[in-house]
Design a protein around this motif. Structure first.
Motif, PDB file in Angstrom:
ATOM      1  N   GLU A  19     -42.421  48.632 -59.240  1.00 56.92           N
ATOM      2  CA  GLU A  19     -41.738  47.341 -59.254  1.00 56.92           C
ATOM      3  C   GLU A  19     -40.223  47.539 -59.134  1.00 56.92           C
ATOM      4  O   GLU A  19     -39.545  46.810 -58.422  1.00 56.92           O
ATOM      5  N   PHE A  20     -39.714  48.539 -59.854  1.00 55.13           N
ATOM      6  CA  PHE A  20     -38.283  48.835 -59.759  1.00 55.13           C
ATOM      7  C   PHE A  20     -37.943  49.309 -58.353  1.00 55.13           C
ATOM      8  O   PHE A  20     -36.933  48.922 -57.785  1.00 55.13           O
ATOM      9  N   GLU A  21     -38.803  50.115 -57.767  1.00 53.80           N
ATOM     10  CA  GLU A  21     -38.577  50.604 -56.404  1.00 53.80           C
ATOM     11  C   GLU A  21     -38.559  49.437 -55.415  1.00 53.80           C
ATOM     12  O   GLU A  21     -37.700  49.376 -54.530  1.00 53.80           O
ATOM     13  N   ASP A  22     -39.478  48.491 -55.562  1.00 53.13           N
ATOM     14  CA  ASP A  22     -39.492  47.306 -54.695  1.00 53.13           C
ATOM     15  C   ASP A  22     -38.220  46.492 -54.872  1.00 53.13           C
ATOM     16  O   ASP A  22     -37.635  46.015 -53.900  1.00 53.13           O
ATOM     17  N   LEU A  23     -37.775  46.336 -56.109  1.00 51.05           N
ATOM     18  CA  LEU A  23     -36.584  45.564 -56.418  1.00 51.05           C
ATOM     19  C   LEU A  23     -35.323  46.178 -55.813  1.00 51.05           C
ATOM     20  O   LEU A  23     -34.410  45.480 -55.401  1.00 51.05           O
ATOM     21  N   THR A  24     -35.289  47.502 -55.726  1.00 55.05           N
ATOM     22  CA  THR A  24     -34.086  48.202 -55.262  1.00 55.05           C
ATOM     23  C   THR A  24     -34.186  48.696 -53.823  1.00 55.05           C
ATOM     24  O   THR A  24     -33.299  49.394 -53.352  1.00 55.05           O
ATOM     25  N   ARG A  25     -35.225  48.319 -53.129  1.00 55.68           N
ATOM     26  CA  ARG A  25     -35.452  48.837 -51.769  1.00 55.68           C
ATOM     27  C   ARG A  25     -34.256  48.601 -50.841  1.00 55.68           C
ATOM     28  O   ARG A  25     -33.901  49.453 -50.051  1.00 55.68           O
ATOM     29  N   ALA A  26     -33.594  47.487 -50.944  1.00 56.78           N
ATOM     30  CA  ALA A  26     -32.457  47.189 -50.065  1.00 56.78           C
ATOM     31  C   ALA A  26     -31.141  47.698 -50.645  1.00 56.78           C
ATOM     32  O   ALA A  26     -30.093  47.523 -50.047  1.00 56.78           O
TER      33      ALA A  26
END
Length: 145
Positions: free
Chosen positions: A84-91
């Motif tokens: 979830e953190f990875e998805d949140l910080t992808r950009a």
């Protein structure tokens, strides 16, 4: 004023569309708050709840099924899962450093090759985080090596 919410598949990007007759101060404030909220996280420390800016996070780590946000000199617990953190910080300027760690590249002071093809990443707060061999190419790409 009509308010609509539409659920989309997880593969689609979430989007907020505001339709208005004129752009006024209230709408501009709403847009500003939505943009700011996009980069904030809820975290916990000493039985208190904090709202942290994504920019303040040095790295995110999971240990024994618990998730932690490491900032300059404090550590907070998070309810987010690593993916979830990875998805949140992808950009953003974050990258996966190991199966349990995601690092903010804007907080890197310097890097140093380590044993077995791994890298040591030294952060601006003095901490050292290891980057697993399989994630070294992404580190090099992120920092321009």
């Amino acid at each position: 004023m009509k308010i609509s919410v539409q659920e989309v598949d997880s593969c689609e990007e979430e989007e907020i569309i505001i339709k208005c007759h004129e752009m006024n101060d209230d709408i501009m404030e709403l847009v500003r708050r939505l943009k700011m909220e996009q980069h904030r996280l809820t975290a916990y420390r000493d039985d208190k709840v904090y709202r942290l800016s994504l920019h303040d996070v040095y790295y995110f780590e999971t240990v024994d099924s618990k998730a932690f946000l490491y900032c300059e000199d404090k550590v907070y617990e998070s309810k987010l899962k690593l993916y979830e953190f990875e998805d949140l910080t992808r950009a953003s300027k974050f990258f996966r450093a190991s199966k349990s760690t995601i690092i903010n590249t804007t907080k890197i002071s310097h890097v140093k090759p380590s044993m077995s093809g791994r890298f040591e990443v030294y952060l601006k707060n003095g901490e050292c985080v290891l980057v697993s061999r399989q994630y070294v190419p992404e580190l090099k790409k992120q920092i321009g090596l």
